[in-house]
Design an enzyme around this catalytic site. Structure first.
Site, PDB file in Angstrom:
ATOM      1  N   GLY A  25       0.830  -1.211   0.000  1.00 53.12           N
ATOM      2  CA  GLY A  25       0.000   0.000   0.000  1.00 53.12           C
ATOM      3  C   GLY A  25       0.854   1.245   0.000  1.00 53.12           C
ATOM      4  O   GLY A  25       2.065   1.182  -0.207  1.00 53.12           O
ATOM      5  N   ASN A  26       0.236   2.380   0.195  1.00 53.76           N
ATOM      6  CA  ASN A  26       0.985   3.634   0.261  1.00 53.76           C
ATOM      7  C   ASN A  26       0.359   4.545   1.306  1.00 53.76           C
ATOM      8  O   ASN A  26      -0.641   4.213   1.920  1.00 53.76           O
ATOM      9  CB  ASN A  26       1.040   4.296  -1.122  1.00 53.76           C
ATOM     10  CG  ASN A  26      -0.338   4.646  -1.630  1.00 53.76           C
ATOM     11  OD1 ASN A  26      -1.010   5.492  -1.062  1.00 53.76           O
ATOM     12  ND2 ASN A  26      -0.773   3.972  -2.684  1.00 53.76           N
ATOM     13  N   ARG A  27       0.977   5.703   1.500  1.00 54.98           N
ATOM     14  CA  ARG A  27       0.624   6.541   2.652  1.00 54.98           C
ATOM     15  C   ARG A  27      -0.456   7.579   2.356  1.00 54.98           C
ATOM     16  O   ARG A  27      -0.705   8.455   3.169  1.00 54.98           O
ATOM     17  CB  ARG A  27       1.888   7.253   3.153  1.00 54.98           C
ATOM     18  CG  ARG A  27       2.920   6.274   3.668  1.00 54.98           C
ATOM     19  CD  ARG A  27       4.218   6.981   3.956  1.00 54.98           C
ATOM     20  NE  ARG A  27       4.060   8.009   4.958  1.00 54.98           N
ATOM     21  CZ  ARG A  27       4.893   9.016   5.139  1.00 54.98           C
ATOM     22  NH1 ARG A  27       5.954   9.136   4.359  1.00 54.98           N
ATOM     23  NH2 ARG A  27       4.689   9.896   6.083  1.00 54.98           N
ATOM     24  N   SER A  28      -1.108   7.495   1.204  1.00 52.10           N
ATOM     25  CA  SER A  28      -2.112   8.515   0.890  1.00 52.10           C
ATOM     26  C   SER A  28      -3.292   8.440   1.867  1.00 52.10           C
ATOM     27  O   SER A  28      -3.825   7.369   2.129  1.00 52.10           O
ATOM     28  CB  SER A  28      -2.609   8.316  -0.534  1.00 52.10           C
ATOM     29  OG  SER A  28      -3.659   9.206  -0.784  1.00 52.10           O
TER      30      SER A  28
END
Ligand code: CTP
Length: 402
Positions: A201-204
């Site tokens: 995943g990512n930090r958005s």
């Protein structure tokens, strides 16, 4: 209207009042009974130059609990205590301040101040999420020394930051320039599954997408939010389509028949080439190294551009870039705009300042006509409104409402 709730930071609201008056605002102060224990009525009336409204029973012929909210251009609550945040969330109207909040149809800015334990308490955090989802601007409290010897988040934001936030709000003109337009916004960050429990995943956080949705609704648009694992609640008045992976997001975006598309989501660029159907067990590994082969995901933005016929929908991309200096950032942005083929690209510098999860953003909006509009560091709501200004100048409203 400046509402002052009963916290020790009420003494700093005196500075907020001065700042608002000096910037040209005509301020009516509404302190709660508890606030008056910290700072007395003469201070508020002398500095505001206006009579101070303290309860619903005084001057009842003027119906102050309705009139104050209806006539204000902006309501500011500083400090907003945990108690006022809770009462505002639940629509409790048991004093003049909370009555006013129910009758106000203007923007509301709240500047919380309380002990860290009260601020981080799940009850307060849920209330803040709910208030923000309704469009109320709840500023983040500052961190630092609190009333006692303890430190942490919960200090009233700097009075000048509160005055700036109010000025931001007052500069925005209510408008219906997106009336009748169907706008689809992707927000959040996709998850690409490794197995049934793990993902890449990512930090958005989805915050910028949420601000875009909220402000577009307030300008008259019909908004669909295609939401991938957002950390913030969607605003009221939008249709939400929940998705998880890049592929799901692609399908959901293609199904929409939009006038304007904004790809604010952080779509994963890579995904595992296959998803294990069972949890990957450590005991089955041959060594302490695990290798996954990644493949690129579909580029949703480029594919939407390729599939459109003619100039509709207007397609807007976001670009998160790390650059050596501003010119380098613009070069990267221009190259990406050309590569993606979209109409506008909102270029965001990540790395030098915290962007993910922050309530602020600093962007340049590049147009396929060679234009570049720079927005200084400001709230994500302000950035959203600046983008809609550009959109409104390019798209004619379908059904303008005067
Ligand atoms: N985007 C997309 N599909 C992807 C990756 C990105 O639709 N698989 C969109 C994003 O939503 C954003 C724009 O493309 O609107 C640019 O995203 P960004 O991550 O900055 O660019 P990338 O294309 O991923 O290129 P790179 O990471 O190499 O800079």
């Amino acid at each position: 209207m400046l509402g002052v709730a009963g916290g020790i930071a009420a003494y700093k609201a005196v500075e907020v009042l001065r700042g608002l008056s000096e910037s040209g605002c005509d301020v009516t102060v509404v302190p709660t009974q508890a606030a008056l224990k910290f700072v007395g009525e003469p201070t508020w009336s002398a500095l505001s130059g206006n009579p101070v409204a303290t309860d619903v029973w005084t001057n009842s012929a003027q119906v102050p609990h309705v009139r104050l909210g209806q006539s204000a251009d902006v309501v500011v609550i500083a400090p907003a205590t945990a108690d006022v945040l809770a009462r505002a969330t639940h629509g409790i109207a048991n004093d003049l301040l909370t009555n006013t909040l129910l009758t106000a149809r203007c923007p509301v800015v709240m500047a919380p101040a309380m002990h860290t334990e009260m601020w981080v308490h799940p009850a307060t955090q849920r209330n803040v999420v709910e208030l923000r989802a309704r469009g109320i601007i709840v500023l983040e409290p500052a961190s630092g020394r609190l009333t006692g010897t303890d430190t942490g988040p919960g200090r009233l934001p700097d009075p000048s930051a509160i005055v700036d936030a109010v000025q931001d709000v007052l500069r925005r003109r209510p408008t219906n320039d997106l009336a009748g337009l169907k706008i689809v916004i992707s927000a959040g960050g996709t998850h690409e599954a490794l197995d049934p429990v793990r993902y890449i995943g990512n930090r958005s956080s989805g915050r910028q997408g949420v601000e875009l949705a909220r402000t577009a609704v307030s300008r008259g648009a019909h908004v669909t939010l295609v939401a991938a694992h957002m950390h913030v609640a969607p605003p009221a008045g939008v249709t939400v389509v929940n998705v998880s992976s890049a592929d799901e997001l692609h399908v959901a975006m293609r199904e929409q028949n939009a006038d304007v598309v904004v790809m604010a989501a952080a779509v994963a660029d890579f995904k595992p080439d296959s998803e294990a159907s069972m949890k990957i067990k450590k005991e089955n590994l041959a060594s302490d190294r695990v290798a996954f082969e990644l493949v690129t995901t579909v580029d949703v933005l480029s594919s939407l551009v390729k599939e459109r016929s003619g100039a509709t929908p207007l397609i807007i991309g976001f670009a998160a870039e790390t650059a050596h200096h501003h010119e380098h950032l613009l070069e990267l942005g221009k190259a990406k705009l050309a590569r993606k083929g979209c109409d506008l690209l909102v270029v965001n510098e990540v790395g030098s300042q915290e962007v993910f999860g922050s309530t602020e953003n600093c962007v340049t909006i590049l147009g396929n006509d060679g234009s570049a509009v720079q927005i200084e560091r400001s709230s994500k709501a302000w950035v959203a409104d600046a983008l809609w200004d550009l959109v409104a100048s390019r798209v004619s409203p379908v059904n303008p409402i005067e």
